[in-house]
Design an enzyme around this catalytic site. Sequence first.
Site, PDB file in Angstrom:
ATOM      1  CG  ASP A  54      19.819 -10.044  -7.458  1.00 43.93           C
ATOM      2  OD1 ASP A  54      18.619  -9.806  -7.968  1.00 43.93           O
ATOM      3  OD2 ASP A  54      20.095  -9.750  -6.636  1.00 43.93           O
TER       4      ASP A  54
ATOM      5  N   GLY B 188      17.458  -9.212  -3.232  1.00 39.32           N
ATOM      6  CA  GLY B 188      16.584 -10.167  -4.097  1.00 39.32           C
ATOM      7  C   GLY B 188      16.673 -11.460  -3.484  1.00 39.32           C
TER       8      GLY B 188
ATOM      9  CG  PHE C  21      14.432  -5.189 -13.696  1.00 43.98           C
ATOM     10  CD1 PHE C  21      13.112  -4.792 -13.445  1.00 43.98           C
ATOM     11  CD2 PHE C  21      14.861  -6.051 -14.488  1.00 43.98           C
ATOM     12  CE1 PHE C  21      12.406  -5.075 -14.570  1.00 43.98           C
ATOM     13  CE2 PHE C  21      13.731  -6.734 -15.579  1.00 43.98           C
ATOM     14  CZ  PHE C  21      12.619  -6.070 -15.540  1.00 43.98           C
TER      15      PHE C  21
ATOM     16  CG  ASN D  18      23.360   0.219  -5.327  1.00 44.75           C
ATOM     17  OD1 ASN D  18      24.091  -0.606  -5.764  1.00 44.75           O
ATOM     18  ND2 ASN D  18      22.287  -0.167  -4.969  1.00 44.75           N
TER      19      ASN D  18
ATOM     20  CB  THR E 161      10.732   5.568 -11.053  1.00 42.77           C
ATOM     21  OG1 THR E 161       9.663   6.229 -10.045  1.00 42.77           O
ATOM     22  CG2 THR E 161      12.037   6.683 -10.887  1.00 42.77           C
TER      23      THR E 161
ATOM     24  CE1 TYR F 207      14.302   4.533  -7.550  1.00 41.97           C
ATOM     25  CE2 TYR F 207      12.434   5.591  -7.420  1.00 41.97           C
ATOM     26  CZ  TYR F 207      13.276   4.596  -7.889  1.00 41.97           C
ATOM     27  OH  TYR F 207      12.323   3.583  -8.642  1.00 41.97           O
TER      28      TYR F 207
ATOM     29  CG  ASN G 258       2.388   3.680  -7.000  1.00 44.59           C
ATOM     30  OD1 ASN G 258       2.352   4.879  -7.719  1.00 44.59           O
ATOM     31  ND2 ASN G 258       2.556   3.839  -5.823  1.00 44.59           N
TER      32      ASN G 258
ATOM     33  CG  PHE H 240       2.128   8.327   5.435  1.00 43.76           C
ATOM     34  CD1 PHE H 240       1.838   8.123   6.785  1.00 43.76           C
ATOM     35  CD2 PHE H 240       2.898   7.468   4.369  1.00 43.76           C
ATOM     36  CE1 PHE H 240       2.821   7.045   7.248  1.00 43.76           C
ATOM     37  CE2 PHE H 240       3.511   6.504   5.120  1.00 43.76           C
ATOM     38  CZ  PHE H 240       3.560   6.186   6.557  1.00 43.76           C
TER      39      PHE H 240
HETATM   40  N1  UDP Z   1       0.958   5.598   2.278  1.00 40.49           N
HETATM   41  C1  UDP Z   1       0.262   5.692   3.431  1.00 40.49           C
HETATM   42  N2  UDP Z   1       0.716   4.756   4.445  1.00 40.49           N
HETATM   43  C2  UDP Z   1       1.680   3.872   4.224  1.00 40.49           C
HETATM   44  C3  UDP Z   1       2.378   3.780   3.232  1.00 40.49           C
HETATM   45  C4  UDP Z   1       2.091   4.545   2.047  1.00 40.49           C
HETATM   46  O1  UDP Z   1      -0.635   6.504   3.498  1.00 40.49           O
HETATM   47  O2  UDP Z   1       1.891   3.350   5.232  1.00 40.49           O
HETATM   48  C5  UDP Z   1       0.554   6.462   0.975  1.00 40.49           C
HETATM   49  C6  UDP Z   1       1.668   7.366   0.337  1.00 40.49           C
HETATM   50  O3  UDP Z   1       1.824   8.393   1.096  1.00 40.49           O
HETATM   51  C7  UDP Z   1       1.135   7.461  -1.011  1.00 40.49           C
HETATM   52  C8  UDP Z   1       0.635   6.093  -1.456  1.00 40.49           C
HETATM   53  O4  UDP Z   1       0.345   5.439  -0.066  1.00 40.49           O
HETATM   54  O5  UDP Z   1       0.593   8.485  -1.224  1.00 40.49           O
HETATM   55  C9  UDP Z   1       1.481   4.918  -2.094  1.00 40.49           C
HETATM   56  O6  UDP Z   1       2.678   4.918  -1.377  1.00 40.49           O
HETATM   57  P1  UDP Z   1       3.769   3.939  -1.754  1.00 40.49           P
HETATM   58  O7  UDP Z   1       4.903   3.932  -0.874  1.00 40.49           O
HETATM   59  O8  UDP Z   1       3.124   2.522  -1.942  1.00 40.49           O
HETATM   60  O9  UDP Z   1       4.347   4.094  -3.241  1.00 40.49           O
HETATM   61  P2  UDP Z   1       5.008   5.570  -3.825  1.00 40.49           P
HETATM   62  O10 UDP Z   1       3.845   6.137  -4.492  1.00 40.49           O
HETATM   63  O11 UDP Z   1       5.594   6.408  -2.811  1.00 40.49           O
HETATM   64  O12 UDP Z   1       5.800   5.059  -4.904  1.00 40.49           O
END
Ligand code: UDP
Length: 328
Positions: A31, A36, A73, A92, A117, A141, A170, A208
């Site tokens: 690492d 980390g 990882f 990276n 992912t 990504y 997630n 969001f």
């Molecule tokens: N999200 C949100 N507000 C925040 C962070 C995330 O509404 O401050 C929403 C984001 O749009 C997604 C979900 O939560 O729909 C999960 O987001 P996260 O970034 O945890 O994981 P991702 O699905 O992007 O890998």
Amino acid sequence: MKILVTGGAGYIGSHAVRRLVTAGFEVVVIDNLSKGHKVALPSECKLYVEDLKNQEKIYDILSIEKVDAVMHFSASIEVGESMKDPIHFYENNVRNTINLLLAMTRAGVNKIIFSSTAAVFGDPEEVPMKEDSKKAPTNVYGRTKLMMETIIKDLASVGNLNYGILRYFNAAGADDSGDIGEDHDPETHLIPLILQVPLKQRDKIFVFGRDYPTKDGTCIRDYIHVNDLADAHILVLEKILDAKVNCEYNLGSGNGYSVNEVIAMCEEVVGMPINTEEAPRRAGDAPILVADPSLLKKELGWEQKYNLRKIISSSWKWHKSHPRGYNI
Ligand code: UDP
């Protein structure tokens, strides 16, 4: 058996390292500690503070340690950042994985578990998503992860490698001990951000987008506890150590929760209301991402042990006792 874990001091890596040690494996970690945390590692494992860009160093470590397999990882993971600084992600993630694979080939190490992912799927055409669902990533990504999957599969096709590819949905939660957990800088993930409200580190959580084609208009995701994820790694590792086989699995619970539902569950767990504010959609967010984990269950007997409430409870335990992460 000895396993090399790249990115072992990171969030998911450190939980996997614990599980490996508990399961009786010898563990060596590489690492660079850019993200980390050294304190996240148990005393039983050996740490090399090294960067995968240094192929010779990685080769030296592999030659000295004579490992049986690699769990890979380490990667840049922040989607938003990947869109702003793509070359860094290709460097990276893709270049460093090629370095690792070259070093492994030279050292005669030919088994790898690769962290992929759900982002490789992009906007899904079918939900829940199966291993062979269409892969069309919508961000850099996800594209880097899909490229790495392809490279690994190509090497396996000429007989140089056995792989297990795990596509995480997630990842969330923290170890029950409360000693290790999520500590990203900056934090961008939903559950830790929500929990910053009751910790009085933020006033409210921004939701969001409330106009998605879902039951309550907010995005639906499949949250999986980091220890359930680590358990799947051990099962897949045992499978590829036992036989010359390759496999790929989608790793989620199979249950989708909307952002509103996650906030409501956090309110229940912490026992207080959490302020929210509607915000614009976040670029690149798919409305619904849910795994179909039935292949992993059927072939390896994997079972989810943590439901959403347990995931959030474990996360709350960690964040309450470590409000500044590993800086306590
Ligand atoms: N999200 C949100 N507000 C925040 C962070 C995330 O509404 O401050 C929403 C984001 O749009 C997604 C979900 O939560 O729909 C999960 O987001 P996260 O970034 O945890 O994981 P991702 O699905 O992007 O890998």
